[in-house]
Design a protein around this motif. Structure first.
Motif, PDB file in Angstrom:
ATOM      1  N   THR A  46       1.378  -1.643  -0.276  1.00 59.40           N
ATOM      2  CA  THR A  46      -0.107  -0.159   0.079  1.00 59.40           C
ATOM      3  C   THR A  46       0.864   1.167  -0.120  1.00 59.40           C
ATOM      4  O   THR A  46       2.138   1.333   1.186  1.00 59.40           O
ATOM      5  CB  THR A  46      -1.048   0.079   1.167  1.00 59.40           C
ATOM      6  N   VAL A  79      -4.452  10.361  -1.675  1.00 55.97           N
ATOM      7  CA  VAL A  79      -4.002   9.532  -3.295  1.00 55.97           C
ATOM      8  C   VAL A  79      -4.100   8.301  -1.963  1.00 55.97           C
ATOM      9  O   VAL A  79      -2.872   8.635  -1.255  1.00 55.97           O
ATOM     10  CB  VAL A  79      -3.551   9.972  -3.710  1.00 55.97           C
ATOM     11  N   ILE A  89      -3.776   3.718  -2.302  1.00 59.37           N
ATOM     12  CA  ILE A  89      -3.317   2.863  -3.319  1.00 59.37           C
ATOM     13  C   ILE A  89      -2.874   1.132  -2.832  1.00 59.37           C
ATOM     14  O   ILE A  89      -2.296   1.705  -1.574  1.00 59.37           O
ATOM     15  CB  ILE A  89      -2.569   2.789  -4.603  1.00 59.37           C
ATOM     16  N   ASN A 146      -2.557  -3.260  -2.562  1.00 57.87           N
ATOM     17  CA  ASN A 146      -2.417  -4.938  -3.344  1.00 57.87           C
ATOM     18  C   ASN A 146      -3.043  -5.462  -2.473  1.00 57.87           C
ATOM     19  O   ASN A 146      -1.239  -5.770  -1.849  1.00 57.87           O
ATOM     20  CB  ASN A 146      -1.358  -4.307  -4.380  1.00 57.87           C
ATOM     21  N   GLN A 206      -6.382  -5.165  -6.171  1.00 54.42           N
ATOM     22  CA  GLN A 206      -5.970  -3.487  -6.591  1.00 54.42           C
ATOM     23  C   GLN A 206      -6.719  -2.476  -5.655  1.00 54.42           C
ATOM     24  O   GLN A 206      -7.979  -2.241  -7.027  1.00 54.42           O
ATOM     25  CB  GLN A 206      -5.100  -3.193  -7.752  1.00 54.42           C
ATOM     26  N   ASN A 244      -7.673   1.757  -6.158  1.00 52.62           N
ATOM     27  CA  ASN A 244      -7.308   3.186  -6.714  1.00 52.62           C
ATOM     28  C   ASN A 244      -8.032   4.103  -5.879  1.00 52.62           C
ATOM     29  O   ASN A 244      -9.865   4.196  -6.340  1.00 52.62           O
ATOM     30  CB  ASN A 244      -6.690   3.043  -7.456  1.00 52.62           C
ATOM     31  N   TYR A 245      -7.802   5.177  -5.019  1.00 55.65           N
ATOM     32  CA  TYR A 245      -8.803   5.926  -4.926  1.00 55.65           C
ATOM     33  C   TYR A 245      -8.436   8.041  -4.067  1.00 55.65           C
ATOM     34  O   TYR A 245      -6.943   8.040  -3.973  1.00 55.65           O
ATOM     35  CB  TYR A 245      -9.758   5.922  -3.274  1.00 55.65           C
ATOM     36  N   TYR A 254     -11.497   2.778  -8.077  1.00 56.25           N
ATOM     37  CA  TYR A 254     -11.484   2.177  -8.347  1.00 56.25           C
ATOM     38  C   TYR A 254     -10.573   0.587  -8.527  1.00 56.25           C
ATOM     39  O   TYR A 254      -9.617   0.742  -7.184  1.00 56.25           O
ATOM     40  CB  TYR A 254     -10.251   1.961  -9.546  1.00 56.25           C
ATOM     41  N   HIS A 300     -11.169  -2.299 -13.320  1.00 61.04           N
ATOM     42  CA  HIS A 300     -12.347  -1.635 -13.678  1.00 61.04           C
ATOM     43  C   HIS A 300     -13.911  -2.550 -13.194  1.00 61.04           C
ATOM     44  O   HIS A 300     -15.020  -2.452 -13.873  1.00 61.04           O
ATOM     45  CB  HIS A 300     -12.304  -0.253 -13.990  1.00 61.04           C
TER      46      HIS A 300
END
Length: 199
Positions: free
Chosen positions: A72, A91, A93, A95, A114, A116-117, A146, A166
């Motif tokens: 992360t 932000v 991320i 995984n 994964q 993502n935001y 995402y 996505h």
């Protein structure tokens, strides 16, 4: 587009530092920008001659849990003058994966998902004719998660991957944008092979 400007040279000062302990790392990036040049909301070049700052604080790491892992990176950032430069406040991320050797250690399998935001903000709009971004105050993007699921297989020098990107777009919340007025891709399958040859 045609302009005649006499701008000063931009000056950027960056100071960074971080601390790493075992699987975790935290740090800070501090930048001072002077004579920052950008395209304003009328798509005209403009220079902001007063200095302003960008502060970014981050934490990242890879946490192993036997054959599982969490990779992360989290970033908090703030700009002292958001009229000329916009960034999302947060932000992130992440995984989350499972990794194991298979076929008597002849190959390595990794599968996971994964995320993502980033928080909502007035992202710069894109001007195709200039191939540049400019300030806009009409549409916010962000505040959307995402999610991808993937599988990779490493066999000696060959690497194969399969990803369903996505996939959460199937749930019907069509509010995802790469840039204002430019939607992000819907869900889709991706497959690829990378094979390194040695002499």
């Amino acid at each position: 587009f045609r302009w005649s400007n006499d701008f000063k040279k931009e000056n950027i000062l960056r100071i960074s530092g971080s601390y790493k302990y075992k699987f975790a790392e935290a740090g800070i990036h501090f930048s001072t920008l002077n004579n920052y040049t950008y395209l304003n909301d009328s798509v005209k070049p403009k220079q902001y001659e007063s200095p302003f700052t960008i502060l970014q604080v981050f934490a990242q790491g890879n946490i192993p849990i036997k054959k599982f892992g969490i990779d992360t990176r989290l970033v908090y950032q703030t700009v002292s003058n958001s009229e000329v430069l916009r960034l999302p406040v947060f932000v992130g991320i992440m995984n989350v994966y499972f990794k194991s050797e298979i076929f008597k250690s002849a190959a390595t399998l990794q599968t996971g998902f994964q995320l993502n935001y980033f928080t909502s903000y007035y992202a710069d709009a894109y001007m195709p004719e200039l191939r540049r971004f400019y300030i806009q105050n009409e549409k916010k993007i962000g505040n959307y998660l995402y999610a991808d699921v993937y599988l990779t297989l490493q066999v000696k020098t060959a690497s194969l991957f399969l990803k369903y990107s996505h996939f959460n777009s199937l749930f019907g919340n069509y509010s995802y944008y790469l840039a204002p007025h430019y939607p992000t891709r819907d869900a889709g399958f991706y497959f690829g092979v990378a094979w390194r040859f040695h002499d």
